[in-house]
Design an enzyme around this catalytic site. Structure first.
Site, PDB file in Angstrom:
ATOM      1  N   HIS A 278     -77.897 -89.734  61.273  1.00 52.87           N
ATOM      2  CA  HIS A 278     -78.871 -90.826  61.185  1.00 52.87           C
ATOM      3  C   HIS A 278     -78.983 -91.556  62.535  1.00 52.87           C
ATOM      4  O   HIS A 278     -78.005 -91.694  63.249  1.00 52.87           O
ATOM      5  CB  HIS A 278     -78.456 -91.808  60.085  1.00 52.87           C
TER       6      HIS A 278
ATOM      7  N   GLU B  82     -84.369 -94.265  67.198  1.00 52.47           N
ATOM      8  CA  GLU B  82     -84.651 -93.802  68.547  1.00 52.47           C
ATOM      9  C   GLU B  82     -85.915 -94.471  69.073  1.00 52.47           C
ATOM     10  O   GLU B  82     -86.905 -94.594  68.347  1.00 52.47           O
ATOM     11  CB  GLU B  82     -84.839 -92.266  68.513  1.00 52.47           C
TER      12      GLU B  82
ATOM     13  N   MET C  48     -80.487 -85.362  69.238  1.00 52.23           N
ATOM     14  CA  MET C  48     -80.325 -86.424  70.221  1.00 52.23           C
ATOM     15  C   MET C  48     -80.697 -85.902  71.617  1.00 52.23           C
ATOM     16  O   MET C  48     -80.155 -84.905  72.080  1.00 52.23           O
ATOM     17  CB  MET C  48     -78.866 -86.871  70.199  1.00 52.23           C
TER      18      MET C  48
ATOM     19  N   HIS D 166     -87.748 -79.747  58.462  1.00 52.95           N
ATOM     20  CA  HIS D 166     -87.412 -81.181  58.534  1.00 52.95           C
ATOM     21  C   HIS D 166     -86.696 -81.564  59.817  1.00 52.95           C
ATOM     22  O   HIS D 166     -86.432 -82.728  60.055  1.00 52.95           O
ATOM     23  CB  HIS D 166     -86.566 -81.601  57.330  1.00 52.95           C
TER      24      HIS D 166
END
Lengths: 135, 477
Positions: B202, B205, B377, B400
């Site tokens: 989770h 950003e 990330m 997803h």
């Protein structure tokens, strides 16, 4: 008694070994707490719990699910557990302390205990358990 | 590619009936040759296992971010007849309605680049990580409304604007939620965690729209080149985890009661029409609503930080869209020329409804829904749009995310958190997290390339590229 992390792509898979079923459960409990809160965990508070289930695999899953619940709602971080098994009824003294953001924030939240790949084996050398934690 | 799997088209593979015993329909997944090199046999076995469940229609499907999970594979999609089919928590997961939303801002890249103070303030304000509790208090009474009305409750409570609801899948809440199907334990876990991000994959950003592939769709969605956006990825927290734990146990007994043979205990299930199946469906919808409210509350906190820091109005930060990627829903789909209601399970898969579909607001009707695919990330995220091809072939579903390829144990051996942070900073990406582990666990190298995954869904046509967003700052649990 020992536990190790086994390579698993999505989640965390633990393999624990111990001479008795009680010690095996205790080791798996330690593994889960270490994943969530790291290694710096004190034992100042005692919390008693009791869990009953239909088979050994369900018992470990239900026990750890109950620990997740207590740990989250009571903000408790456990360091170790004394576990007694009477057939499929588990009673335990869990020793721990209050959650401290400075020492306990760095781990991975365990969302749930998966039945996929959950297996307890017993042979002449003792017990072995494989379990997957959803993180 | 793995033995026993047949190629049936470009980027398309079939797992024939018989791959595991008891399959009722073939499995089918979408993957490029190069992504196929990292496909695990366990993931294909799980795809085949799903095909054994009663009432499954058409195919057991998986998107190109397929990987080995528990119960269903991650990236798995399956639809079941509402009359003869089942519902299973193994097709949804512990983190019910884990999902992602994109918030736009009037800011440009130059306004935010190098602004460590922005990332620090978001990290300070949005509760992240293990044990985090929210500053936004939810009472026991408010929780009842939160699980019934989801994001709509949050907006009424002052955590957003009415328009936000138009930009959420399902309008921000499933009408089938049943708060009575939630255990006292689930509710107890839900109270302190409203507005918290959680840990693991989770994140929140700050991103910049880096490239636009489909100008007309981007304009309709409200995206412009160089624009700053915020992406929020989280789910239903402890409440959702408890719903899965509670109902998995109840459905294990139901599986025996209804004499359903399952190849994996995590696929415990019950007929959708049974009391046990309906109870899970009602509780799962309530947890999904909690997740929509949770993302709405985090949106509120994010807007407040941006409004104060950059002196912009709350209303200048419209929501682009919010999608769920762990959920089961009753939807209408066309099968062999006939419309029929099915219970679609998406486990790590995103709805990708095409033009003219139900549940789209008027201004999106001609384009299809926005599909939000977060990168790992430090890598690009993508906005796509839903398509008719998805409606025809995947029950209106697409991938997803990037999909993991490296385990956490391998990541810890190979990667160092501080090095990753330093390298990302060189690329202009500021990372804040509570620990090195949180960073190594989610480093760019542990995931498939999001570009490659998105290219497959674009080429197959189950969603089409609209825009690419690049990160400039990320906060993690």
């Amino acid at each position: 008694m020992s536990f190790e992390e086994i390579s698993h792509t999505a989640d965390i898979k633990i393999r624990a070994r111990a001479p008795t079923l009680e010690a095996l459960f205790s080791e798996t409990f330690n593994a889960m707490m270490q994943i969530m809160y790291g290694t710096n965990r004190a034992s100042e508070i005692v919390r008693k719990i009791r869990v009953e289930s239909s088979d050994d695999e369900s018992l470990i899953a239900d026990f750890l699910s109950e620990v997740l619940f207590i740990s989250e709602v009571e903000s408790l971080v456990f360091s170790d557990a004394s576990i007694n098994l009477d057939g499929l009824c588990l009673t335990a003294d869990l020793r721990g302390e209050l959650f401290d953001p400075v020492r306990h924030s760095g781990g991975s939240e365990v969302k749930g205990i998966s039945y996929s790949g959950l297996e307890i084996k017993h042979d002449a050398n003792g017990y072995m358990l494989d379990i997957i934690f959803d993180v | 590619m793995l033995e026993g799997v047949k190629q049936i088209g470009v980027n398309e593979w079939e797992v024939p009936i018989g791959y595991v015993a008891g399959m009722r329909v073939p499995g089918r997944f979408f993957l490029s040759e190069s992504l196929g090199k990292t496909l695990e046999p366990g993931a294909v076995q799980q795809l085949a296992n799903v095909a054994t469940l009663p009432g499954i229609v058409k195919n057991s499907l998986a998107m190109p971010d397929i990987h080995w999970g528990y119960g269903f594979p991650i990236g798995g999609v399956a639809a079941f007849s509402v009359d003869e089919g089942i519902i299973s928590p193994g097709g949804v997961g512990f983190d019910i309605n884990c999902g992602v939303r994109l918030l736009s801002t009037p800011l440009q890249y130059k306004d935010v680049t190098g602004r460590r103070d922005l990332i620090d303030e978001l990290f300070r304000t949005v509760p992240t990580g293990v044990g985090a509790k929210s500053a936004l208090k939810v009472s026991q009474q408010a929780l009842e409304s939160m699980v019934v009305k989801g994001a709509q409750w949050a907006v009424k409570a002052g955590y957003g604007v009415e328009r936000d609801l138009m930009r959420c899948e399902e309008g921000g809440f499933m009408k089938t939620a049943d708060s009575h199907a939630l255990s006292a334990k689930a509710k107890q876990r839900g109270v302190p965690q409203g507005g918290t991000l959680g840990s693991g994959n989770h994140f929140l950003e700050v991103q910049v729209v880096h490239e636009i592939f489909d100008p007309a769709a981007a304009k309709t969605f409200g995206l412009t080149l160089g624009q700053v956006c915020c992406m929020i990825h989280c789910g239903s927290r402890g409440l959702g985890h408890q719903v899965c734990t509670d109902h998995l146990k109840a459905l294990e007994s139901a599986t025996r009661k209804y004499q359903i043979a399952i190849p994996d205990r995590q696929l415990a299930c019950a007929p959708l029409t049974s009391p046990e199946g309906m109870a899970y469906f009602g509780a799962m919808a309530a947890a999904a609503n909690y997740a929509w409210a949770n993302r709405q509350m985090i949106t509120h906190t994010t807007r407040q930080v941006l409004a104060k820091m950059f002196r912009i109005d709350y209303e200048e930060m419209p929501l682009i869209y919010d999608v769920a990627h762990n959920v089961a829903k009753i939807e209408e789909h066309v099968l062999e020329g006939k419309r029929m209601k099915v219970c679609v399970h998406r486990k790590g898969a995103t709805r990708s409804f095409g033009p003219g579909s139900a549940d789209l607001p008027t201004d999106l009707e001609s384009i299809g829904q926005p599909v939000i695919i977060p990168g790992s990330m430090g890598t690009s995220s993508f906005i796509l749009r839903g398509t008719q091809i998805a409606m025809d072939r995947t029950f209106g579903s697409t991938c997803h995310g990037a999909g993991r390829i490296m385990s956490r144990t391998q990541a810890k051996k190979k990667l160092r958190g501080k090095e990753i942070v330093a390298n990302l900073l060189k690329e202009g990406i500021i990372v804040r997290a509570h620990s090195d582990n949180a960073i190594t666990d989610e480093a760019p190298d542990v995931y498939k390339s999001s570009d490659e995954v998105v290219n497959v869904v674009h080429e197959v046509g189950i969603s089409k590229l609209v825009a690419r967003l690049s990160p400039i700052g990320v906060i993690k649990g």
